[in-house]
Design an enzyme around this catalytic site. Structure first.
Site, mmCIF file in Angstrom:
data_model
loop_
_atom_site.group_PDB
_atom_site.id
_atom_site.type_symbol
_atom_site.label_atom_id
_atom_site.label_comp_id
_atom_site.label_asym_id
_atom_site.label_seq_id
_atom_site.Cartn_x
_atom_site.Cartn_y
_atom_site.Cartn_z
ATOM 1 N N TYR A 200 0.843 -1.033 0.019
ATOM 2 C CA TYR A 200 -0.049 0.124 -0.189
ATOM 3 C C TYR A 200 0.977 1.292 -0.208
ATOM 4 O O TYR A 200 1.787 1.594 0.916
ATOM 5 C CB TYR A 200 -0.906 0.111 1.133
ATOM 6 C CG TYR A 200 -1.915 -0.808 1.524
ATOM 7 C CD1 TYR A 200 -3.234 -0.715 0.846
ATOM 8 C CD2 TYR A 200 -1.814 -2.217 1.970
ATOM 9 C CE1 TYR A 200 -4.282 -1.602 0.980
ATOM 10 C CE2 TYR A 200 -2.767 -3.265 1.876
ATOM 11 C CZ TYR A 200 -4.147 -2.895 1.590
ATOM 12 O OH TYR A 200 -5.103 -3.594 1.538
ATOM 13 N N PRO A 292 -12.339 0.494 -0.750
ATOM 14 C CA PRO A 292 -11.596 -0.823 -0.837
ATOM 15 C C PRO A 292 -10.146 -0.715 0.012
ATOM 16 O O PRO A 292 -9.615 -1.797 0.166
ATOM 17 C CB PRO A 292 -11.384 -1.016 -2.278
ATOM 18 C CG PRO A 292 -11.601 0.352 -2.984
ATOM 19 C CD PRO A 292 -12.445 1.189 -1.951
ATOM 20 N N LYS A 296 -12.059 -4.546 3.357
ATOM 21 C CA LYS A 296 -13.217 -4.805 4.246
ATOM 22 C C LYS A 296 -14.598 -5.345 3.751
ATOM 23 O O LYS A 296 -15.349 -5.928 4.257
ATOM 24 C CB LYS A 296 -13.310 -3.865 5.321
ATOM 25 C CG LYS A 296 -12.176 -3.681 6.286
ATOM 26 C CD LYS A 296 -12.174 -4.794 7.314
ATOM 27 C CE LYS A 296 -11.027 -4.853 7.807
ATOM 28 N NZ LYS A 296 -10.161 -6.199 7.752
#
Ligand code: RFL
Ligand code: PHB
Length: 389
Positions: A200, A292, A296
């Site tokens: 990420y 997103p 979850k």
């Protein structure tokens, strides 16, 4: 036609619920607006919490997931050109499973077929009725004729754009919403993933995510203006942008190739309360949407389905309605936990249109604190691997 539970929507929520109920001896009919091929062509979630993994095993679809899924014990967070790892296992003793939603849905369809479960595709104009009575029913059109399913309960598993939530009276339904001023442009490519774990990335050009489906199938996303024409994003433009936003050593390793799917999704947080009205229960995206970033959405849907299945089994087997009465409150407590986490992670990792240098430094400082503090990493990991049921 008569059944005990009429489920609207044949996505992962609807199929899983019908599978769990059928295994407990409760009759269901699933009404799905689209064809099976269409439902299976949607590329969506990739990460399952361990609680989701266990519930899918209970539903009987464990074997392929366990053989082909990838347990992940951590993830990388990147900041401009460097990164650090959050170890889920060390901080929480738990892990997640990378296994695509498309595979989950395909496994569920096979399991439904094997039990002769009834899933009616291309059901048009599905309308739930008499939901505040003890004899609700659902009408729909198929092959030009109107049909009717009489039932004891209607479960709305028909996603954000479905009809179920809108069947609740306006003075009962309370909606909470935040729309983010950007979207995610995602591609799927038949290339080896850049890393064995997810990355990420916070970057001043915008967020990026490196994910995967298997050893030769990668899923990548970049933050993009939600109204960007998709044609603007040629494969080369996508790869160039992704490389700029992830740490250099990852960009150097990145294997690029033609995209086999490309789509731009808006980001929003949304909750509808309550999640039960009379004989209608809502599950999954029909009741809530998360951006997103926290991975979850599907996991929340699976959690709702667990609560709904337990409540319906207690009703039909033991005449115990306490689970039905508590359904909305129990499900919403978990939902708000995930809404908060996804909002936090989205806010931390994305570039906002009016973002100042001050805002950017705040994000960088928070990421630096996350890197330095095991306590902060534990909070992040607890939320990422999934709050308890
Ligand atoms: P779905 O999947 O939307 O399925 C609803 C089904 O109902 C049908 N339907 C109707 N049927 C009959 N009559 C009507 N009037 C109907 N209206 C609709 C639809 O055709 C459809 O088949 O909802 P469900 O089952 O609640 O499942 C929710 C998940 O699909 C969703 O939360 C996730 O995909 C979200 N999500 C992610 N979740 C995760 O847990 N982990 C992730 O890594 C993750 N990544 C993502 C995501 C969603 C994304 N997009 C595109 C929204 C990544 C992306 C890009
Ligand atoms: C995905 O692989 O599609 C994916 C993974 C993690 C996310 C969102 C999407 O947070």
């Amino acid at each position: 036609m008569r059944t005990q539970v009429c489920i609207i929507g044949g996505g992962p929520s609807g199929l899983l619920l019908s599978q769990l109920l059928h295994k407990a001896g409760i009759d269901t009919v699933v009404l799905e607006r689209r064809t099976r091929d269409y439902v299976l062509s949607r590329i969506r979630a990739g990460v399952l919490e361990w609680g989701s993994v266990e519930l899918l095993r209970d539903a009987g679809i464990g074997p392929r997931m366990d053989a082909e899924g990838f347990p992940h014990t951590g993830t990388y967070l990147a900041l401009q050109n460097r990164g650090f790892r959050v170890d889920f296992h060390k901080t929480t003793g738990k892990q997640v499973m990378v296994y695509g939603q498309t595979e989950v849905t395909s496994d569920l369809y096979k399991a439904r077929d094997a039990m002769d479960g009834i899933v009616i595709h291309e059901a048009e104009g599905v309308t739930p009725r008499a939901l505040d009575s003890t004899a609700p029913y659902v009408t729909y059109h198929k092959d030009g004729t109107e049909r009717r399913v009489d039932c004891d309960f209607v479960i709305g598993c028909d996603g954000y754009h479905g009809v179920s939530r809108r069947s609740m009276p306006a003075n009962v339904l309370k909606e909470y919403e935040r729309v983010y001023p950007f979207g995610w442009l995602g591609i799927l490519s038949e290339t080896p993933p850049v890393d064995h774990e997810l990355i990420y990335a916070n970057h001043s050009r915008g967020f990026a995510l490196c994910s995967m489906r298997n050893a030769n199938l990668s899923r990548y996303y970049v933050q993009a203006p939600v109204d960007d024409p998709i044609e603007k994003w040629t494969d080369d433009a996508f790869w160039d942008e992704l490389k700029r936003r992830i740490p250099e050593e990852a960009a150097d390793r990145l294997v690029t190739g033609p995209s086999i799917e490309k789509s731009l999704a808006p980001l929003r947080s949304y909750v509808a309360e309550p999640m039960r009205w009379g004989r209608l229960l809502l599950c999954g995206d029909a009741a809530h949407i998360v951006p997103p970033t926290g991975a979850k959405g599907l996991n929340l849907a699976i959690g709702d389905v667990k609560y709904a299945a337990d409540a319906l089994v207690a009703h039909f087997r033991h005449g115990d309605d306490s689970g039905l009465e508590q359904y909305s409150q129990k499900a919403l407590a978990r939902v708000w936990g995930a809404i908060r986490f996804s909002w936090w992670f989205t806010t931390l990792m994305h570039r906002f249109p009016e973002q100042s240098d001050f805002d950017q430094r705040i994000q960088e400082t928070e990421l630096e604190q996350l890197e330095a503090s095991v306590a902060a990493q534990t909070v992040m990991a607890e939320n990422y691997v999934g709050l308890p049921y």
